[in-house]
Design a protein around this motif. Sequence first.
Motif, PDB file in Angstrom:
ATOM      1  N   GLU A 138      36.746  38.270  44.338  1.00  0.00           N
ATOM      2  CA  GLU A 138      35.658  38.361  45.312  1.00  0.00           C
ATOM      3  C   GLU A 138      34.540  39.267  44.803  1.00  0.00           C
ATOM      4  O   GLU A 138      33.348  38.958  44.965  1.00  0.00           O
ATOM      5  CB  GLU A 138      36.195  38.875  46.643  1.00  0.00           C
ATOM      6  N   LEU A 139      34.907  40.395  44.183  1.00  0.00           N
ATOM      7  CA  LEU A 139      33.882  41.279  43.632  1.00  0.00           C
ATOM      8  C   LEU A 139      33.089  40.569  42.537  1.00  0.00           C
ATOM      9  O   LEU A 139      31.853  40.705  42.462  1.00  0.00           O
ATOM     10  CB  LEU A 139      34.525  42.552  43.079  1.00  0.00           C
ATOM     11  N   LEU A 182      27.742  24.339  35.628  1.00  0.00           N
ATOM     12  CA  LEU A 182      27.786  25.801  35.665  1.00  0.00           C
ATOM     13  C   LEU A 182      28.690  26.304  36.781  1.00  0.00           C
ATOM     14  O   LEU A 182      29.425  27.292  36.615  1.00  0.00           O
ATOM     15  CB  LEU A 182      26.380  26.367  35.845  1.00  0.00           C
ATOM     16  N   ALA A 183      28.659  25.650  37.945  1.00  0.00           N
ATOM     17  CA  ALA A 183      29.507  26.065  39.058  1.00  0.00           C
ATOM     18  C   ALA A 183      30.984  25.901  38.705  1.00  0.00           C
ATOM     19  O   ALA A 183      31.808  26.771  39.012  1.00  0.00           O
ATOM     20  CB  ALA A 183      29.163  25.265  40.308  1.00  0.00           C
ATOM     21  N   ALA A 184      31.324  24.792  38.056  1.00  0.00           N
ATOM     22  CA  ALA A 184      32.718  24.566  37.658  1.00  0.00           C
ATOM     23  C   ALA A 184      33.170  25.599  36.635  1.00  0.00           C
ATOM     24  O   ALA A 184      34.295  26.127  36.707  1.00  0.00           O
ATOM     25  CB  ALA A 184      32.869  23.148  37.096  1.00  0.00           C
ATOM     26  N   LEU A 185      32.304  25.901  35.674  1.00  0.00           N
ATOM     27  CA  LEU A 185      32.633  26.916  34.670  1.00  0.00           C
ATOM     28  C   LEU A 185      32.847  28.275  35.331  1.00  0.00           C
ATOM     29  O   LEU A 185      33.819  28.993  35.021  1.00  0.00           O
ATOM     30  CB  LEU A 185      31.507  27.000  33.636  1.00  0.00           C
ATOM     31  N   SER A 186      31.975  28.644  36.247  1.00  0.00           N
ATOM     32  CA  SER A 186      32.087  29.932  36.932  1.00  0.00           C
ATOM     33  C   SER A 186      33.376  30.004  37.751  1.00  0.00           C
ATOM     34  O   SER A 186      34.088  31.013  37.726  1.00  0.00           O
ATOM     35  CB  SER A 186      30.881  30.155  37.849  1.00  0.00           C
ATOM     36  N   PHE A 187      33.675  28.935  38.485  1.00  0.00           N
ATOM     37  CA  PHE A 187      34.897  28.922  39.293  1.00  0.00           C
ATOM     38  C   PHE A 187      36.131  29.110  38.418  1.00  0.00           C
ATOM     39  O   PHE A 187      37.033  29.885  38.748  1.00  0.00           O
ATOM     40  CB  PHE A 187      34.994  27.609  40.072  1.00  0.00           C
ATOM     41  N   ALA A 188      36.163  28.412  37.292  1.00  0.00           N
ATOM     42  CA  ALA A 188      37.323  28.519  36.405  1.00  0.00           C
ATOM     43  C   ALA A 188      37.484  29.938  35.862  1.00  0.00           C
ATOM     44  O   ALA A 188      38.593  30.492  35.851  1.00  0.00           O
ATOM     45  CB  ALA A 188      37.186  27.515  35.261  1.00  0.00           C
ATOM     46  N   LEU A 189      36.383  30.537  35.412  1.00  0.00           N
ATOM     47  CA  LEU A 189      36.463  31.879  34.833  1.00  0.00           C
ATOM     48  C   LEU A 189      36.830  32.937  35.872  1.00  0.00           C
ATOM     49  O   LEU A 189      37.616  33.846  35.605  1.00  0.00           O
ATOM     50  CB  LEU A 189      35.131  32.245  34.173  1.00  0.00           C
ATOM     51  N   ILE A 190      36.270  32.816  37.082  1.00  0.00           N
ATOM     52  CA  ILE A 190      36.459  33.860  38.087  1.00  0.00           C
ATOM     53  C   ILE A 190      37.797  33.725  38.796  1.00  0.00           C
ATOM     54  O   ILE A 190      38.482  34.715  39.065  1.00  0.00           O
ATOM     55  CB  ILE A 190      35.298  33.826  39.106  1.00  0.00           C
ATOM     56  N   GLU A 191      38.195  32.484  39.121  1.00  0.00           N
ATOM     57  CA  GLU A 191      39.425  32.281  39.883  1.00  0.00           C
ATOM     58  C   GLU A 191      40.662  32.103  39.016  1.00  0.00           C
ATOM     59  O   GLU A 191      41.783  32.150  39.522  1.00  0.00           O
ATOM     60  CB  GLU A 191      39.262  31.062  40.795  1.00  0.00           C
ATOM     61  N   GLY A 192      40.480  31.907  37.707  1.00  0.00           N
ATOM     62  CA  GLY A 192      41.617  31.708  36.823  1.00  0.00           C
ATOM     63  C   GLY A 192      42.672  32.799  36.900  1.00  0.00           C
ATOM     64  O   GLY A 192      43.866  32.511  37.061  1.00  0.00           O
ATOM     65  N   GLY A 249      29.434  36.681  30.683  1.00  0.00           N
ATOM     66  CA  GLY A 249      29.840  38.023  30.276  1.00  0.00           C
ATOM     67  C   GLY A 249      30.517  38.789  31.395  1.00  0.00           C
ATOM     68  O   GLY A 249      31.577  39.401  31.193  1.00  0.00           O
ATOM     69  N   ILE A 250      29.936  38.773  32.589  1.00  0.00           N
ATOM     70  CA  ILE A 250      30.534  39.470  33.727  1.00  0.00           C
ATOM     71  C   ILE A 250      31.869  38.841  34.097  1.00  0.00           C
ATOM     72  O   ILE A 250      32.853  39.546  34.371  1.00  0.00           O
ATOM     73  CB  ILE A 250      29.564  39.470  34.919  1.00  0.00           C
ATOM     74  N   ALA A 251      31.911  37.497  34.098  1.00  0.00           N
ATOM     75  CA  ALA A 251      33.169  36.818  34.417  1.00  0.00           C
ATOM     76  C   ALA A 251      34.241  37.135  33.385  1.00  0.00           C
ATOM     77  O   ALA A 251      35.407  37.366  33.734  1.00  0.00           O
ATOM     78  CB  ALA A 251      32.929  35.310  34.494  1.00  0.00           C
ATOM     79  N   ALA A 252      33.868  37.171  32.104  1.00  0.00           N
ATOM     80  CA  ALA A 252      34.843  37.469  31.055  1.00  0.00           C
ATOM     81  C   ALA A 252      35.383  38.888  31.185  1.00  0.00           C
ATOM     82  O   ALA A 252      36.599  39.123  31.041  1.00  0.00           O
ATOM     83  CB  ALA A 252      34.199  37.271  29.680  1.00  0.00           C
ATOM     84  N   MET A 253      34.505  39.862  31.463  1.00  0.00           N
ATOM     85  CA  MET A 253      34.973  41.236  31.646  1.00  0.00           C
ATOM     86  C   MET A 253      35.876  41.338  32.874  1.00  0.00           C
ATOM     87  O   MET A 253      36.870  42.088  32.871  1.00  0.00           O
ATOM     88  CB  MET A 253      33.780  42.183  31.793  1.00  0.00           C
ATOM     89  N   SER A 254      35.554  40.590  33.920  1.00  0.00           N
ATOM     90  CA  SER A 254      36.397  40.592  35.107  1.00  0.00           C
ATOM     91  C   SER A 254      37.772  40.006  34.807  1.00  0.00           C
ATOM     92  O   SER A 254      38.788  40.508  35.296  1.00  0.00           O
ATOM     93  CB  SER A 254      35.725  39.801  36.232  1.00  0.00           C
ATOM     94  N   VAL A 255      37.799  38.945  34.004  1.00  0.00           N
ATOM     95  CA  VAL A 255      39.082  38.362  33.601  1.00  0.00           C
ATOM     96  C   VAL A 255      39.926  39.390  32.861  1.00  0.00           C
ATOM     97  O   VAL A 255      41.130  39.553  33.110  1.00  0.00           O
ATOM     98  CB  VAL A 255      38.857  37.111  32.719  1.00  0.00           C
ATOM     99  N   VAL A 256      39.301  40.124  31.946  1.00  0.00           N
ATOM    100  CA  VAL A 256      40.022  41.154  31.190  1.00  0.00           C
ATOM    101  C   VAL A 256      40.566  42.228  32.121  1.00  0.00           C
ATOM    102  O   VAL A 256      41.744  42.609  32.046  1.00  0.00           O
ATOM    103  CB  VAL A 256      39.102  41.787  30.125  1.00  0.00           C
ATOM    104  N   LEU A 257      39.731  42.731  33.032  1.00  0.00           N
ATOM    105  CA  LEU A 257      40.161  43.813  33.919  1.00  0.00           C
ATOM    106  C   LEU A 257      41.233  43.351  34.896  1.00  0.00           C
ATOM    107  O   LEU A 257      42.095  44.146  35.303  1.00  0.00           O
ATOM    108  CB  LEU A 257      38.960  44.366  34.684  1.00  0.00           C
ATOM    109  N   ALA A 258      41.196  42.079  35.291  1.00  0.00           N
ATOM    110  CA  ALA A 258      42.221  41.554  36.189  1.00  0.00           C
ATOM    111  C   ALA A 258      43.524  41.280  35.449  1.00  0.00           C
ATOM    112  O   ALA A 258      44.611  41.461  35.995  1.00  0.00           O
ATOM    113  CB  ALA A 258      41.725  40.275  36.865  1.00  0.00           C
ATOM    114  N   THR A 259      43.417  40.855  34.191  1.00  0.00           N
ATOM    115  CA  THR A 259      44.601  40.525  33.395  1.00  0.00           C
ATOM    116  C   THR A 259      45.233  41.768  32.795  1.00  0.00           C
ATOM    117  O   THR A 259      46.460  41.862  32.651  1.00  0.00           O
ATOM    118  CB  THR A 259      44.219  39.547  32.264  1.00  0.00           C
TER     119      THR A 259
END
Length: 473
Positions: A62-63, A224-234, A422-432
């Motif tokens: 969500e953030l 772009l929406a599909a890419l964002s959803f995949a990166l953020i919700e993955g 970039g923001i989505a990738a950093m979020s993936v790292v911090l969540a993982t």
Amino acid sequence: MPTIGSDTLSSPPGAAPARRGAAPGLRLTALATGFVMAALDVTVVNIAGAAIQENLHASWSELTWIVDGYVLVFSSLILLGGGLANRLGAKNVYLWGMAVFFVASLGCALAPNAAALVGARLGQGVGAALFMPSSLSLLVLSFPEKRERTRMLGLWSAIVATSAGLGPSVGGLLVSAFGWQSIFFLNLPIGLVGILLTLRCVAPAEVRPVRLAVPGHVLWIAALAALSFALIEGPRLGWDAGPLLVAYAVLVVSGGALVARERRAEHLVMPWSLFRRPSFSGANLVGFLFNFALYGSMFMLALYLQHARGSSPLRAGLELLPMTIWFPLANLVYARVSARFSNGALLTFFLLIAGVASLTMTGVTSTTPYWVVAVAVGIANIGSGVISPGMTAALVDSAGPENANVAGSVLNANRQIGTLVGIAAMSVVLATVPDWNRGPAVCFLLAGAAYVGAAVAAWRLIVRPERREAANA
């Protein structure tokens, strides 16, 4: 997220004269307010992230939507916004964008939960996509005399860069004193001043009956929406979850359909023929990787200072100031160094410095002394104010004056996509990797690799063509 630096210095045909009686400073202020709000919103929301998480009980995904949802809509609609400005009039579209952004900012400030805040942030992205392309176009039209226009564009760039550099400190002060809602309330007086000054001081631009590539833009937005959803919700749903599989399918189908349409359509989403020019492709690749590294790392740093080191929003904002103050300072230096060195050489040099400085932080932990972090990130950011106008100048030189406006829009779109990923990738790292003694180190590794990749692209695609042209001259 705004581009620091001008996209074009040429007056489009049919330029309307500036409104008589309006002081140049008032016209400049009217057209800078939109960029100031957009610049502040990126950096200010980063510093408010921890407070938003705590007060709205927002998850990591969500953030990330709160930060990236704005960038997603902005990056997917900015090319359409430029077309609407041509078709409906730049002043009209600028005012509509400012009004949408104003209302959406009020919605952000009053949001009762994370979902409502995400929705209002999407609205802000729509507003920014409308007023950002129109802002530069109106600025060029408002100052038809080249010398005055160049001076005003320099001041305009400095205002935007200063807003981005001071954003974390302003955000920290506001969040600490008045709560996270105050960062959105700040947009209301700024937006109101901008709307009133534009109505009074800015002359309308000529309307050009340009046909819009609406189907192509729809496919672009879907991809772009599909890419964002995949990166953020993955990280939350699992990379093989049903909704993620649907997102992958939408990305592939919409992306493939867009490519097929662009190959045969008369009205295109992007000027693909320009990408055959190495310097044009190089500048866009540099823009994507630069924004990936810069805004991805700044998103992570604001959370690192508060979660890992226990800083309050005010203290975190002040701690970020030595790292971001270089934005406006280096932007002012560019005018001097650009006369002595080529754009490709400047990009390669400063991107390499940023990459090396970021890679030295791959051992960072929650106990790393603050001064070490501040020095490393400050060095990485020291060339940001040179890189932004440098890549823009390289792009315009490659595209030529006749394509300057559309080339600037393409660069802006690619840069915002870099910010989004970039923001989505950093979020993936911090969540993982939720351990604050490891997660930031991986983020710095990603940022460093992106900076070095951008330096290689600048060398191969911009410096080498520059040298060949010089040899053939």
